[in-house]
Design an enzyme around this catalytic site. Structure first.
Site, PDB file in Angstrom:
ATOM      1  N   TYR A  73     -10.746   1.290  10.981  1.00  0.00           N
ATOM      2  CA  TYR A  73     -11.999   1.540  10.233  1.00  0.00           C
ATOM      3  C   TYR A  73     -12.320   0.492   9.177  1.00  0.00           C
ATOM      4  O   TYR A  73     -13.324   0.601   8.505  1.00  0.00           O
ATOM      5  CB  TYR A  73     -11.981   2.936   9.596  1.00  0.00           C
ATOM      6  CG  TYR A  73     -10.760   3.254   8.745  1.00  0.00           C
ATOM      7  CD1 TYR A  73     -10.653   2.792   7.454  1.00  0.00           C
ATOM      8  CD2 TYR A  73      -9.723   4.042   9.247  1.00  0.00           C
ATOM      9  CE1 TYR A  73      -9.546   3.087   6.670  1.00  0.00           C
ATOM     10  CE2 TYR A  73      -8.605   4.344   8.491  1.00  0.00           C
ATOM     11  CZ  TYR A  73      -8.521   3.867   7.200  1.00  0.00           C
ATOM     12  OH  TYR A  73      -7.421   4.142   6.445  1.00  0.00           O
ATOM     13  N   LYS A  74     -11.469  -0.510   9.016  1.00  0.00           N
ATOM     14  CA  LYS A  74     -11.761  -1.546   8.011  1.00  0.00           C
ATOM     15  C   LYS A  74     -12.572  -2.670   8.667  1.00  0.00           C
ATOM     16  O   LYS A  74     -13.707  -2.434   9.056  1.00  0.00           O
ATOM     17  CB  LYS A  74     -10.458  -2.001   7.368  1.00  0.00           C
ATOM     18  CG  LYS A  74      -9.858  -0.874   6.505  1.00  0.00           C
ATOM     19  CD  LYS A  74      -8.471  -1.140   5.986  1.00  0.00           C
ATOM     20  CE  LYS A  74      -8.000   0.050   5.138  1.00  0.00           C
ATOM     21  NZ  LYS A  74      -6.559   0.023   4.878  1.00  0.00           N
ATOM     22  N   ASP A 131       2.072  -4.769   8.676  1.00  0.00           N
ATOM     23  CA  ASP A 131       0.896  -3.922   8.569  1.00  0.00           C
ATOM     24  C   ASP A 131      -0.307  -4.851   8.456  1.00  0.00           C
ATOM     25  O   ASP A 131      -0.404  -5.642   7.513  1.00  0.00           O
ATOM     26  CB  ASP A 131       1.020  -3.006   7.338  1.00  0.00           C
ATOM     27  CG  ASP A 131      -0.123  -2.000   7.247  1.00  0.00           C
ATOM     28  OD1 ASP A 131      -1.223  -2.301   7.753  1.00  0.00           O
ATOM     29  OD2 ASP A 131       0.085  -0.919   6.660  1.00  0.00           O
ATOM     30  N   ARG A 173     -12.737  -4.718  -6.686  1.00  0.00           N
ATOM     31  CA  ARG A 173     -12.438  -5.376  -5.417  1.00  0.00           C
ATOM     32  C   ARG A 173     -13.714  -5.536  -4.592  1.00  0.00           C
ATOM     33  O   ARG A 173     -14.506  -4.590  -4.477  1.00  0.00           O
ATOM     34  CB  ARG A 173     -11.445  -4.447  -4.709  1.00  0.00           C
ATOM     35  CG  ARG A 173     -10.804  -4.980  -3.471  1.00  0.00           C
ATOM     36  CD  ARG A 173      -9.739  -4.025  -2.994  1.00  0.00           C
ATOM     37  NE  ARG A 173     -10.311  -2.848  -2.339  1.00  0.00           N
ATOM     38  CZ  ARG A 173      -9.700  -2.158  -1.380  1.00  0.00           C
ATOM     39  NH1 ARG A 173      -8.486  -2.489  -0.986  1.00  0.00           N
ATOM     40  NH2 ARG A 173     -10.259  -1.105  -0.840  1.00  0.00           N
ATOM     41  N   PHE A 230       0.862  -1.182   0.000  1.00  0.00           N
ATOM     42  CA  PHE A 230       0.000   0.000   0.000  1.00  0.00           C
ATOM     43  C   PHE A 230       0.903   1.238   0.000  1.00  0.00           C
ATOM     44  O   PHE A 230       1.806   1.355   0.829  1.00  0.00           O
ATOM     45  CB  PHE A 230      -0.884  -0.027   1.250  1.00  0.00           C
ATOM     46  CG  PHE A 230      -1.996   0.964   1.242  1.00  0.00           C
ATOM     47  CD1 PHE A 230      -3.216   0.652   0.655  1.00  0.00           C
ATOM     48  CD2 PHE A 230      -1.841   2.216   1.810  1.00  0.00           C
ATOM     49  CE1 PHE A 230      -4.259   1.574   0.645  1.00  0.00           C
ATOM     50  CE2 PHE A 230      -2.880   3.144   1.790  1.00  0.00           C
ATOM     51  CZ  PHE A 230      -4.091   2.825   1.213  1.00  0.00           C
TER      52      PHE A 230
HETATM   53  C1  LIG Z   1      -5.873   1.193   4.609  1.00  0.00           C
HETATM   54  C2  LIG Z   1      -4.399   1.066   4.749  1.00  0.00           C
HETATM   55  C3  LIG Z   1      -3.654   2.055   5.367  1.00  0.00           C
HETATM   56  C4  LIG Z   1      -4.342   3.328   5.785  1.00  0.00           C
HETATM   57  O1  LIG Z   1      -3.530   4.210   6.437  1.00  0.00           O
HETATM   58  P1  LIG Z   1      -4.162   5.538   7.043  1.00  0.00           P
HETATM   59  O2  LIG Z   1      -3.071   6.171   7.754  1.00  0.00           O
HETATM   60  O3  LIG Z   1      -5.318   5.127   7.898  1.00  0.00           O
HETATM   61  O4  LIG Z   1      -4.692   6.349   5.910  1.00  0.00           O
HETATM   62  C5  LIG Z   1      -2.298   1.852   5.549  1.00  0.00           C
HETATM   63  N1  LIG Z   1      -1.706   0.720   5.119  1.00  0.00           N
HETATM   64  C6  LIG Z   1      -2.409  -0.253   4.492  1.00  0.00           C
HETATM   65  C7  LIG Z   1      -1.731  -1.488   4.050  1.00  0.00           C
HETATM   66  C8  LIG Z   1      -3.772  -0.097   4.282  1.00  0.00           C
HETATM   67  O5  LIG Z   1      -4.468  -1.027   3.656  1.00  0.00           O
END
Ligand SMILES: *Cc1c(COP(=O)(O)O)cnc(C)c1O
Length: 424
Positions: free
Chosen positions: A233-234, A208, A383, A136
């Site tokens: 939030y996921k 992560d 997705r 990501f």
């Molecule tokens: C959703 C996601 C994030 C989100 O990071 P934020 O700081 O909340 O915007 C980070 N890393 C991964 C792998 C994600 O899927």
């Protein structure tokens, strides 16, 4: 779980199979704990979890009483001050962390900055941060920014494929920073194997868990992971912009510090001393005042998990995604749509992605227009996330039917579906 096991893996996807699988679903009752709008099939809980019913009343109570009437006394009276640790303890069970190994606060990006900086301080002679090109982007951006800030020649070394990881981790590697479940494809790493590989090279492992926590049970402690971060939030359903979590292995907690040394990470925040002295243990990974309303929403959402069997969650996730793949492949024959997720459920998180060159974006807009909410990830991925607590097999079946209709009628080929919004 046993009842479901009696039904063979979904071979002939149909509405009847979906009905039977829903009827035998041991997690079925949890759907009632969420607000799911009529006419919507929500397959985006991997991006923003659905709203748990309990959240509205909890926030309302806070606004009326704890904030509205008790004002600042609520920091003690309602124990707002303990929220980062209290919520962290609930997440520890979901990701296999030791007691007092997780606190909640800030965003995933910011927590990644903290743990990456902490890890690099533990390996002062090494300059390489290993990650994947497919990670990501925020994770890579944070590493880039931190390397520039440190200014000692740290750099990212990116593996082009997961298979290449083993060959790019060497004795120059300070840290291996990986996302357990890939956001685009849902491909999942073997956390234990890669952590061991990383340690054998003398490097530290940062995981992560943004697409893992609440979908795939993991064992941070047993695998020996050094640090981890993850998203509120996921699959944890904490609401838009919910605070994230940070895990630090007890073996490092007393030995590391992180650079965002704010007062909530101080050993005595209310002594108001001019010099920074880190708190004991995981608390030193806090920074500033917690966002109480967001914290309360996340806490309420996590209470749902209290007595959930995590093995049942994983089992349902594998079956549900298997079923959706089978349904799509059965109903959408003759269209240029390729499975972009691993076919083996053991190698997949709780999402299914298809690659549709050219038409991915308008196709997703047409799906959303018909009430099937998934999302699009550039350049060509549609997705679908399957949050096991509130998505059922009939949802998967109906989504596949609507997808097939849109492809067969070329409904996606309308100008209004081709205009790109800011958030995809
Ligand atoms: C959703 C996601 C994030 C989100 O990071 P934020 O700081 O909340 O915007 C980070 N890393 C991964 C792998 C994600 O899927």
């Amino acid at each position: 779980l046993r009842t479901v096991d009696k039904i063979a893996a979904p071979i002939s996807p149909s509405a009847d199979t979906a009905r039977a699988l829903d009827a035998a679903d041991p997690l079925r009752a949890y759907r009632e704990r969420f607000v799911l709008p009529e006419g919507i099939i929500y397959l985006d809980g991997n991006s923003l979890g659905a709203l748990p019913r309990v959240v509205a009343e909890r926030i309302d109570a806070c606004v009326r009483q704890a904030w509205g009437r008790d004002l600042i006394t609520s920091w003690n009276k309602a124990r707002w001050v303990d929220l980062p640790q209290r919520i962290g303890a609930r997440i520890e069970r979901l990701v296999g962390g030791e007691p007092r190994s997780i606190v909640v606060g800030d965003s995933t990006s910011i927590n990644l900055f903290k743990v990456l900086a902490a890890a690099l301080r533990l390996r002062p002679d090494r300059k390489i941060i290993v990650s994947e090109r497919q990670n990501f982007p925020t994770d890579l951006y944070i590493a880039e920014g931190l390397a520039a800030l440190i200014g000692k020649g740290h750099r990212l070394r990116l593996a082009d494929t997961s298979d290449e990881l083993a060959s790019v981790i060497d004795t120059d590697t300070a840290v291996v920073m990986l996302t357990h479940v890939n956001y685009r494809t849902g491909a999942m790493h073997d956390m234990a194997e890669l952590t061991t590989l990383c340690h054998e090279a003398g490097a530290l492992a940062i995981w992560d868990l943004a697409h893992t926590a609440g979908a795939v049970p993991v064992e941070l402690s047993a695998t020996g992971a050094d640090f981890a971060v993850g998203c509120g939030y996921k699959y944890l359903n904490g609401g838009p912009g919910a605070p994230a979590f940070v895990y630090v292995s007890p073996k490092w907690q007393a030995k590391v510090t992180q650079p965002l040394s704010g007062w909530f990470g101080h050993v005595r925040p209310f002594a108001f001393e001019p010099g920074f002295v880190p708190a004991q243990g995981i608390d030193r990974f806090l920074c500033g005042t917690p966002p109480v309303l967001s914290m309360l929403a996340l806490e309420a959402a996590l209470e749902i998990w209290e007595d959930i069997d995590l093995a049942a969650v994983r089992e349902k996730s594998k079956r549900l995604t298997d079923f959706f793949i089978a349904a799509v492949e059965h109903l959408c024959t003759g269209h240029d749509l390729a499975l972009a997720s691993p076919r083996d459920p053991e190698a997949r998180g709780s999402q299914v992605s298809f690659s549709l060159p050219e038409i991915g974006y308008p196709l997703m807009q047409a799906l959303i227009d018909r009430g099937v909410i998934g999302d699009f990830r550039a350049p060509d991925i549609v997705r679908f996330g399957f949050a096991p607590l509130y998505v059922g097999y009939m949802d998967a079946w109906q989504a596949a039917e609507i997808l097939a209709e849109i492809l067969n009628t070329r409904e996606w080929d309308k100008p209004e579906f081709k205009r790109r919004a800011a958030v995809t």
